[in-house]
Design a protein around this motif. Structure first.
Motif, PDB file in Angstrom:
ATOM      1  N   GLU A 122       0.840  -1.194   0.000  1.00  0.00           N
ATOM      2  CA  GLU A 122       0.000   0.000   0.000  1.00  0.00           C
ATOM      3  C   GLU A 122       0.878   1.248   0.000  1.00  0.00           C
ATOM      4  OE1 GLU A 122      -3.405   2.012  -0.398  1.00  0.00           O
ATOM      5  OE2 GLU A 122      -3.302  -0.173  -0.375  1.00  0.00           O
ATOM      6  N   ALA A 123       1.932   1.221   0.792  1.00  0.00           N
ATOM      7  CA  ALA A 123       2.849   2.364   0.849  1.00  0.00           C
ATOM      8  C   ALA A 123       3.549   2.550  -0.496  1.00  0.00           C
ATOM      9  CB  ALA A 123       3.872   2.161   1.964  1.00  0.00           C
ATOM     10  N   LYS A 124       3.941   1.423  -1.146  1.00  0.00           N
ATOM     11  CA  LYS A 124       4.579   1.514  -2.468  1.00  0.00           C
ATOM     12  C   LYS A 124       3.605   2.103  -3.482  1.00  0.00           C
ATOM     13  CE  LYS A 124       8.112  -2.075  -2.429  1.00  0.00           C
ATOM     14  NZ  LYS A 124       8.556  -3.323  -3.050  1.00  0.00           N
ATOM     15  N   LYS A 125       2.353   1.641  -3.451  1.00  0.00           N
ATOM     16  CA  LYS A 125       1.347   2.164  -4.382  1.00  0.00           C
ATOM     17  C   LYS A 125       1.160   3.662  -4.167  1.00  0.00           C
ATOM     18  CE  LYS A 125      -1.440  -2.018  -4.953  1.00  0.00           C
ATOM     19  NZ  LYS A 125      -2.737  -2.653  -4.661  1.00  0.00           N
ATOM     20  N   GLU A 126       1.052   4.063  -2.895  1.00  0.00           N
ATOM     21  CA  GLU A 126       0.863   5.471  -2.592  1.00  0.00           C
ATOM     22  C   GLU A 126       2.102   6.276  -3.011  1.00  0.00           C
ATOM     23  OE1 GLU A 126      -0.222   8.309   1.166  1.00  0.00           O
ATOM     24  OE2 GLU A 126      -0.921   6.231   1.218  1.00  0.00           O
ATOM     25  N   ALA A 127       3.290   5.729  -2.782  1.00  0.00           N
ATOM     26  CA  ALA A 127       4.525   6.403  -3.181  1.00  0.00           C
ATOM     27  C   ALA A 127       4.576   6.528  -4.704  1.00  0.00           C
ATOM     28  CB  ALA A 127       5.745   5.650  -2.661  1.00  0.00           C
ATOM     29  N   ASP A 128       4.237   5.444  -5.402  1.00  0.00           N
ATOM     30  CA  ASP A 128       4.211   5.486  -6.867  1.00  0.00           C
ATOM     31  C   ASP A 128       3.199   6.523  -7.367  1.00  0.00           C
ATOM     32  OD1 ASP A 128       6.148   3.544  -7.015  1.00  0.00           O
ATOM     33  OD2 ASP A 128       4.747   1.885  -7.440  1.00  0.00           O
ATOM     34  N   SER A 129       2.069   6.608  -6.714  1.00  0.00           N
ATOM     35  CA  SER A 129       1.042   7.572  -7.088  1.00  0.00           C
ATOM     36  C   SER A 129       1.553   9.005  -6.868  1.00  0.00           C
ATOM     37  CB  SER A 129      -0.221   7.312  -6.256  1.00  0.00           C
ATOM     38  OG  SER A 129      -1.161   8.316  -6.479  1.00  0.00           O
ATOM     39  N   ILE A 130       2.210   9.223  -5.740  1.00  0.00           N
ATOM     40  CA  ILE A 130       2.762  10.551  -5.441  1.00  0.00           C
ATOM     41  C   ILE A 130       3.842  10.915  -6.456  1.00  0.00           C
ATOM     42  CG2 ILE A 130       4.142  11.868  -3.768  1.00  0.00           C
ATOM     43  CD1 ILE A 130       2.576  10.359  -1.553  1.00  0.00           C
ATOM     44  N   VAL A 131       4.720   9.960  -6.772  1.00  0.00           N
ATOM     45  CA  VAL A 131       5.783  10.209  -7.755  1.00  0.00           C
ATOM     46  C   VAL A 131       5.173  10.503  -9.121  1.00  0.00           C
ATOM     47  CG1 VAL A 131       7.701   9.127  -9.004  1.00  0.00           C
ATOM     48  CG2 VAL A 131       7.574   8.929  -6.517  1.00  0.00           C
ATOM     49  N   SER A 132       4.168   9.724  -9.521  1.00  0.00           N
ATOM     50  CA  SER A 132       3.501   9.961 -10.810  1.00  0.00           C
ATOM     51  C   SER A 132       2.867  11.342 -10.858  1.00  0.00           C
ATOM     52  CB  SER A 132       2.399   8.924 -11.039  1.00  0.00           C
ATOM     53  OG  SER A 132       2.899   7.790 -11.651  1.00  0.00           O
ATOM     54  N   ALA A 133       2.187  11.701  -9.799  1.00  0.00           N
ATOM     55  CA  ALA A 133       1.545  13.018  -9.748  1.00  0.00           C
ATOM     56  C   ALA A 133       2.607  14.114  -9.804  1.00  0.00           C
ATOM     57  CB  ALA A 133       0.697  13.147  -8.481  1.00  0.00           C
ATOM     58  N   ALA A 134       3.710  13.941  -9.108  1.00  0.00           N
ATOM     59  CA  ALA A 134       4.792  14.934  -9.109  1.00  0.00           C
ATOM     60  C   ALA A 134       5.398  15.054 -10.505  1.00  0.00           C
ATOM     61  CB  ALA A 134       5.857  14.560  -8.080  1.00  0.00           C
ATOM     62  N   LYS A 135       5.608  13.920 -11.179  1.00  0.00           N
ATOM     63  CA  LYS A 135       6.160  13.958 -12.537  1.00  0.00           C
ATOM     64  C   LYS A 135       5.190  14.666 -13.482  1.00  0.00           C
ATOM     65  CE  LYS A 135       9.203   9.915 -12.402  1.00  0.00           C
ATOM     66  NZ  LYS A 135       9.454   8.566 -12.923  1.00  0.00           N
ATOM     67  N   ALA A 136       3.905  14.364 -13.373  1.00  0.00           N
ATOM     68  CA  ALA A 136       2.899  14.998 -14.233  1.00  0.00           C
ATOM     69  C   ALA A 136       2.879  16.513 -13.981  1.00  0.00           C
ATOM     70  CB  ALA A 136       1.514  14.397 -13.978  1.00  0.00           C
ATOM     71  N   ARG A 137       2.923  16.891 -12.702  1.00  0.00           N
ATOM     72  CA  ARG A 137       2.923  18.324 -12.370  1.00  0.00           C
ATOM     73  C   ARG A 137       4.196  18.999 -12.883  1.00  0.00           C
ATOM     74  NH1 ARG A 137       0.891  22.852 -12.397  1.00  0.00           N
ATOM     75  NH2 ARG A 137       1.366  24.256 -10.692  1.00  0.00           N
ATOM     76  N   ALA A 138       5.319  18.311 -12.776  1.00  0.00           N
ATOM     77  CA  ALA A 138       6.588  18.859 -13.275  1.00  0.00           C
ATOM     78  C   ALA A 138       6.511  19.069 -14.785  1.00  0.00           C
ATOM     79  CB  ALA A 138       7.745  17.935 -12.911  1.00  0.00           C
ATOM     80  N   GLU A 139       5.943  18.120 -15.501  1.00  0.00           N
ATOM     81  CA  GLU A 139       5.791  18.257 -16.954  1.00  0.00           C
ATOM     82  C   GLU A 139       4.880  19.426 -17.300  1.00  0.00           C
ATOM     83  OE1 GLU A 139       4.587  14.482 -18.567  1.00  0.00           O
ATOM     84  OE2 GLU A 139       6.459  13.509 -17.961  1.00  0.00           O
ATOM     85  N   GLU A 140       3.802  19.617 -16.525  1.00  0.00           N
ATOM     86  CA  GLU A 140       2.908  20.754 -16.746  1.00  0.00           C
ATOM     87  C   GLU A 140       3.660  22.077 -16.518  1.00  0.00           C
ATOM     88  OE1 GLU A 140      -0.420  20.352 -14.097  1.00  0.00           O
ATOM     89  OE2 GLU A 140      -1.158  18.547 -15.088  1.00  0.00           O
ATOM     90  N   ILE A 141       4.427  22.120 -15.450  1.00  0.00           N
ATOM     91  CA  ILE A 141       5.189  23.332 -15.137  1.00  0.00           C
ATOM     92  C   ILE A 141       6.199  23.617 -16.238  1.00  0.00           C
ATOM     93  CG2 ILE A 141       6.903  24.327 -13.547  1.00  0.00           C
ATOM     94  CD1 ILE A 141       5.359  22.887 -11.260  1.00  0.00           C
ATOM     95  N   ILE A 142       6.882  22.589 -16.704  1.00  0.00           N
ATOM     96  CA  ILE A 142       7.877  22.750 -17.777  1.00  0.00           C
ATOM     97  C   ILE A 142       7.195  23.238 -19.058  1.00  0.00           C
ATOM     98  CG2 ILE A 142       9.442  21.497 -19.317  1.00  0.00           C
ATOM     99  CD1 ILE A 142      10.226  19.791 -16.826  1.00  0.00           C
ATOM    100  N   ALA A 143       6.060  22.633 -19.406  1.00  0.00           N
ATOM    101  CA  ALA A 143       5.335  23.039 -20.613  1.00  0.00           C
ATOM    102  C   ALA A 143       4.870  24.497 -20.491  1.00  0.00           C
ATOM    103  CB  ALA A 143       4.144  22.114 -20.855  1.00  0.00           C
ATOM    104  N   ALA A 144       4.330  24.849 -19.343  1.00  0.00           N
ATOM    105  CA  ALA A 144       3.872  26.234 -19.142  1.00  0.00           C
ATOM    106  C   ALA A 144       5.061  27.190 -19.192  1.00  0.00           C
ATOM    107  CB  ALA A 144       3.149  26.360 -17.798  1.00  0.00           C
TER     108      ALA A 144
END
Length: 181
Positions: free
Chosen positions: A19-41
């Motif tokens: 469960e912790a790995k899933k949550e960590a993976d979810s947090i990392v995915s969300a952070a990567k997606a947000r980073a890509e949005e910030i870079i694109a903007a």
């Protein structure tokens, strides 16, 4: 029973870790997606800034070209004014009625100026002599009144132009207005 408790504890640990790995993976995915949005903007904003800067550069170039044109026209106008004044004085004083009459008739009749070389040379000579006198008196031609800038002055018996960087900058300043860089 002890084995069941150990199995239960290990099962709970495994489930918790997964469960912790899933949550960590979810947090990392969300952070990567947000980073890509910030870079694109940021890229879009950078492109807009570059376009704005290029427009400002082009606008500044056009403004400088216009200032150059205005400065040249101002110099020409000031020189024409000084020479016109000298010419008006010399025409009335030094040109004979015959010479003046011949030149006026030629100008009105659209005749070839080459036919009036003697009269033209006399007029040029008189104008040059008067301009030399004016320079000796300290004639100063400034394209923009009350400002420094490119100037033609007589000093120590000789005339000179001041085209220093400082003088040209001062000359262009009133034509450039409040240019913001």
């Amino acid at each position: 029973m002890e084995i069941q408790i150990q199995d239960l504890v290990q099962s709970i640990k495994r489930d918790g870790i997964e469960e912790a790995k899933k949550e960590a993976d979810s947090i990392v995915s969300a952070a990567k997606a947000r980073a890509e949005e910030i870079i694109a903007a940021s890229k879009v904003e950078a492109e807009k800034n570059i376009e704005n800067a290029n427009r400002e550069i082009e606008s500044s170039k056009a403004l400088i070209k216009q200032a150059e044109r205005d400065a040249v026209l101002s110099v020409k106008k000031e020189l024409e004014k000084v020479l016109g004044s000298i010419m008006a004085q010399k025409v009335s004083k030094d040109l004979s009625e015959k010479t003046l009459g011949s030149l006026i008739i030629a100008a009105i009749g659209d005749e070839d100026p080459a036919k009036y070389k003697v009269e033209i040379d006399a007029a040029k000579s008189a104008l040059k002599a008067e301009l030399a006198k004016q320079l000796e008196k300290g004639l100063e031609i400034r394209p923009v009144k009350g400002m420094s800038g490119m100037k033609l002055i007589c000093k120590d018996g000789s005339g000179f132009f001041d085209f220093s960087d400082e003088e040209i900058s001062a000359l262009l300043k009133p034509f450039l207005g409040d240019m913001k860089i």
